[in-house]
Design an enzyme around this catalytic site. Sequence first.
Site, PDB file in Angstrom:
ATOM      1  N   ASP A 165       0.745  -1.196   0.104  1.00 21.79           N
ATOM      2  CA  ASP A 165      -0.081   0.152   0.025  1.00 21.79           C
ATOM      3  C   ASP A 165       0.832   1.129   0.122  1.00 21.79           C
ATOM      4  O   ASP A 165       0.489   2.338   0.938  1.00 21.79           O
ATOM      5  CB  ASP A 165      -1.064   0.060   1.163  1.00 21.79           C
ATOM      6  CG  ASP A 165      -1.710  -1.287   1.365  1.00 21.79           C
ATOM      7  OD1 ASP A 165      -2.297  -1.516   0.415  1.00 21.79           O
ATOM      8  OD2 ASP A 165      -1.944  -1.825   2.444  1.00 21.79           O
TER       9      ASP A 165
ATOM     10  N   GLU B   5     -11.518   0.781  -2.255  1.00 14.11           N
ATOM     11  CA  GLU B   5     -10.741   0.950  -1.063  1.00 14.11           C
ATOM     12  C   GLU B   5      -9.465   1.898  -1.394  1.00 14.11           C
ATOM     13  O   GLU B   5      -9.196   2.460  -2.495  1.00 14.11           O
ATOM     14  CB  GLU B   5     -10.343  -0.321  -0.280  1.00 14.11           C
ATOM     15  CG  GLU B   5      -9.383  -1.305  -0.995  1.00 14.11           C
ATOM     16  CD  GLU B   5      -9.119  -2.437  -0.400  1.00 14.11           C
ATOM     17  OE1 GLU B   5      -9.492  -2.860   0.816  1.00 14.11           O
ATOM     18  OE2 GLU B   5      -8.547  -3.349  -0.881  1.00 14.11           O
TER      19      GLU B   5
END
Length: 555
Positions: free
Chosen positions: A63, A229
């Site tokens: 991420d 997300e």
Amino acid sequence: MGKQKINRKKIVPFWLIAFFAGIVSPAIAQSNDENKQDISQVWVADNGDGTYKNPILHADYSDPDVVRVGDDFYMTASSFNCTPGLPVLHSTDLVNWELISYALHKQPPFDVFDKPQHGNGVWAPCIRFHKGEYYIYYPDPDFGIYLTKAKDPMGPWSEPILVKEGKGLIDPSPLWDDDGKAYLVHAFAGSRAGVKSILVISKMSTDGIKLLDDGVMVFDGGQDHPTLEGPKFYKRNGYYYIFAPAGGVSTGWQLIIRSKNIYGPYDSKVVLEKGKTAVNGPHQGAWVDTPSGEDWFIHFQDKDAYGRIVHLQPMSWKNDWPVMGIDLDGDGIGEPVSSYKKPDLPKGKVMTPSESDEFNEPSLGLQWQWYANPKITWGFPTGHMGFYRLNCIPKSDDYVNLWETPNLLLQKFPAEEFMVTTKFTFNNHFDGEEIGFVVMGENYQFISLKQINEKLKIRVVRCGNARKNGAEKELFEHGFKEKTVYFRLKVKAGAVCSFSYSADGEKFTEAGDNFNAVPGRWIGAKVGFFALRDGVINNAGSADIDWFRIEKIEE
């Protein structure tokens, strides 16, 4: 943006304090001429001819988010339960990266994260620079959204501030608007919140330390873009942009939504997908520009046991929509590049995050992380003594396997294929003491030296389905007379691992069967050490780890 340079002198007092508190601190840098181990021997993205290859980091920096400050770029990434957390990396060319610090030396709440919390903790963070300070927002899906700040990316970073309490709030990203107002977008974890694929924008205090409302839903990806997300919030040419991955970590795509109004309505467009490439799930990352006006997108690819490795894509704009990668099939959606011309930035030196460690510094190298908040008794750097002392800590009373063991000292896999050799001396005192060299994941395997019936034994042990209390199974045992031992691990394509040992560092004997490494909980497989013992004693044994070296596999 103002030009900010790393102030390496500022770090000294902070990390000295951290060291005496028993916290991992950064290795003292040496020049490449003095220590060739500073540059990886197994993966360098810079081709040396003005081009680069992907991934730019063949390691589990999950991420990733990046911000440019002047001529410098700073990256952070998820760290989950691993401590220290929130790694901070630095680059001047977006291709060569150096791990320079951590923003989270101990993870709150301490009573929770003093024990392993696999898959919990630090999820997708966001790094920004605002009014002379670096901000990192990170979500803990069980407690809420946190903020830590620093005036220097090397630290010190502030103690985390709980910006918004709540279960299932994930992936925050702030935006300070042109009129001075502040906002924050975030998503929801279905496992905690009971809803997902929703993006919400909240008003935020201008100092960024608290949300002022519960937010407004601006996009629902549930039907066309499931598992939406990881939003990142930007503004350009009068448009508000939210970059958000959808479709799942290993199979998804990069979605962009935009609007002239911060609360919408938002239009959407898919801009990056796997296409005909081998790069699955290319999404979730950061848009950055360069001083010369180029645009680039940094994202991850889930590569199973190797974790979420980091790619760099060229990016441009067409009709105020970003275009990422190369549109190979002409469908209007970009696909990842395997190699490309480097960004138009001043040529810097080739750098890679540290891997090998000679343990000659008064601190652990930054590549090392524990499975939980560390305790000072787990181990000691020795500096001029030239080794790291790892103490044999008592196993828990209900020990089943290593999954719930906090004192695992581990680092990421650095490449598809590599070899690790380590040398240590076992200061064994009593039966039941064991020092192990492990490939850790939901399945794991280790080679160890253990005292059994007052004699030393080489053991190879495997555990399957460790997360669900799988039992350890001994694959190999052999007597060993020396207290100093060399262990070797070879990792070949597909994360196929083999272990061997030696008494002299020259002749190695293979031990146990090959092992296919697998990920941990949301993280890639890791390699490193443990030191354990049966029962409590006031003078436990230990291991003095002399060195740990990652090299190309010998033919």
